[in-house]
Design a protein around this motif. Structure first.
Motif, short mmCIF file in Angstrom:
data_model
loop_
_atom_site.label_atom_id
_atom_site.label_comp_id
_atom_site.label_asym_id
_atom_site.label_seq_id
_atom_site.Cartn_x
_atom_site.Cartn_y
_atom_site.Cartn_z
N ALA A 38 2.33 75.92 13.45
CA ALA A 38 3.14 75.79 14.66
C ALA A 38 2.76 74.49 15.35
CB ALA A 38 2.90 76.98 15.59
N THR A 39 3.75 73.72 15.76
CA THR A 39 3.51 72.43 16.37
C THR A 39 3.75 72.48 17.87
OG1 THR A 39 4.23 71.33 14.36
CG2 THR A 39 4.12 69.99 16.33
N CYS A 40 2.82 71.88 18.62
CA CYS A 40 2.96 71.75 20.06
C CYS A 40 2.96 70.26 20.38
CB CYS A 40 1.81 72.46 20.78
SG CYS A 40 1.85 72.29 22.57
N ILE A 41 4.02 69.77 21.02
CA ILE A 41 4.14 68.37 21.36
C ILE A 41 3.61 68.16 22.77
CG2 ILE A 41 5.73 66.42 21.57
CD1 ILE A 41 5.44 67.55 18.75
N PRO A 42 2.79 67.11 22.99
CA PRO A 42 2.22 66.91 24.32
C PRO A 42 3.29 66.63 25.36
CG PRO A 42 1.84 64.99 22.92
CD PRO A 42 2.40 66.07 22.05
N GLY A 43 2.96 66.91 26.59
CA GLY A 43 3.89 66.71 27.67
C GLY A 43 4.08 68.00 28.45
#
Length: 280
Positions: free
Chosen positions: A14-19
């Motif tokens: 699972a990918t979490c993109i910063p921000g």
């Protein structure tokens, strides 16, 4: 030979993109400083602690602070090297290479978090060795190439020492390539703040749940699969926030997940009646 980077990432990571807003994490000690110092030095990290104590949320918060994408892989018995690194797949009339989540993180300079790494087979975790030491490289034998980790790449693994066994433990050669951070359950006041915020309940409700959770942690019985984690206390609090009586919430979210043993279940129910009794 076309590549489709990221496809296995959606299947195995699972990918979490910063921000956006920082994932809520309440520091318990110097773990944030240790993590950031190790990351800046290109050192891999090993997080040790019981289930539900906040390891995953901690990594999410650190990735946010460092401004790096986070790829999380839930490790399991059937996790293969190909699941992490990649494999060839048929696409119409051609065979294409598809990166796994680890390769994708190495190429993109993301943080790769392997949750409960000891659940993976030892022949799978050996692939981490050249990434975890000074080389910071990932050999991909099927392609005949060795990837150098892009700037910003970080490797983080976690496991629960309570589940250690001869068959499920990290090899010494893996451990000594990493900086270790030990986690435990928060102090009473800190845990009350966490449950209050995460479950959207009053401080008094959170205090009752935490007091009960600590009592469960003091039990000495083989019938419990695990002790009451901060995670299950939050789950119980959320049920209370939805209007469920405290007793029903605790039975469903705390006692139920912790054991299948009928005798232990009855004992927990009796404890709930004592610690979480409705006011007269």
């Amino acid at each position: 030979m076309p590549q489709l980077p990221g496809e296995l990432e959606h299947r195995n990571g699972a990918t979490c993109i910063p921000g956006g807003e920082r994932p809520y994490y309440q520091a318990l000690g110097n773990e944030e400083a240790v993590f950031k110092a190790a990351y800046r030095q290109g050192l891999s990290l090993l997080l040790k602690g019981p289930t539900g104590c906040g390891k995953t949320r901690f990594v999410e918060a650190m990735a946010h602070d460092l401004g790096r994408p986070l790829i999380t892989v839930a490790c399991h018995d059937d996790l293969t090297t190909a699941d992490l690194v990649g494999r060839y797949l048929l696409r119409g009339d051609e065979t294409v290479w598809v990166d796994g989540p680890l390769s994708h993180a190495v190429r993109e300079g993301a943080i790769c978090y392997l949750d409960e790494v000891v659940e993976a087979r030892q022949d799978t975790t050996v692939v981490l060795h050249p990434l975890a030491d000074h080389r910071r490289q990932l050999p991909i034998e099927r392609l005949g190439v060795t990837l150098d980790a892009a700037p910003g790449f970080g490797l983080v693994v976690s496991y629960n020492p309570g589940y250690q066994s001869v068959l499920k433990d990290l090899k010494d050669s893996t451990r000594q390539r990493m900086v270790a951070i030990d986690f435990g359950f928060p102090a009473t006041e800190v845990e009350e703040v966490i449950v209050t915020r995460e479950a959207s309940v009053t401080r008094s409700v959170a205090a009752e749940l935490v007091r009960f959770g600590q009592a469960v942690r003091r039990l000495e019985t083989g019938g419990l699969r695990e002790v009451a984690s901060t995670r299950v206390l939050i789950a119980a609090g959320r049920l209370v926030a939805e209007g469920l009586p405290m007793r029903d919430a605790a039975l469903a979210a705390i006692a139920g997940p912790l054991t299948d043993d009928a005798v232990v279940s009855r004992g927990l129910a009796e404890m709930i009646d004592i610690y979480l009794a409705a006011p007269a």
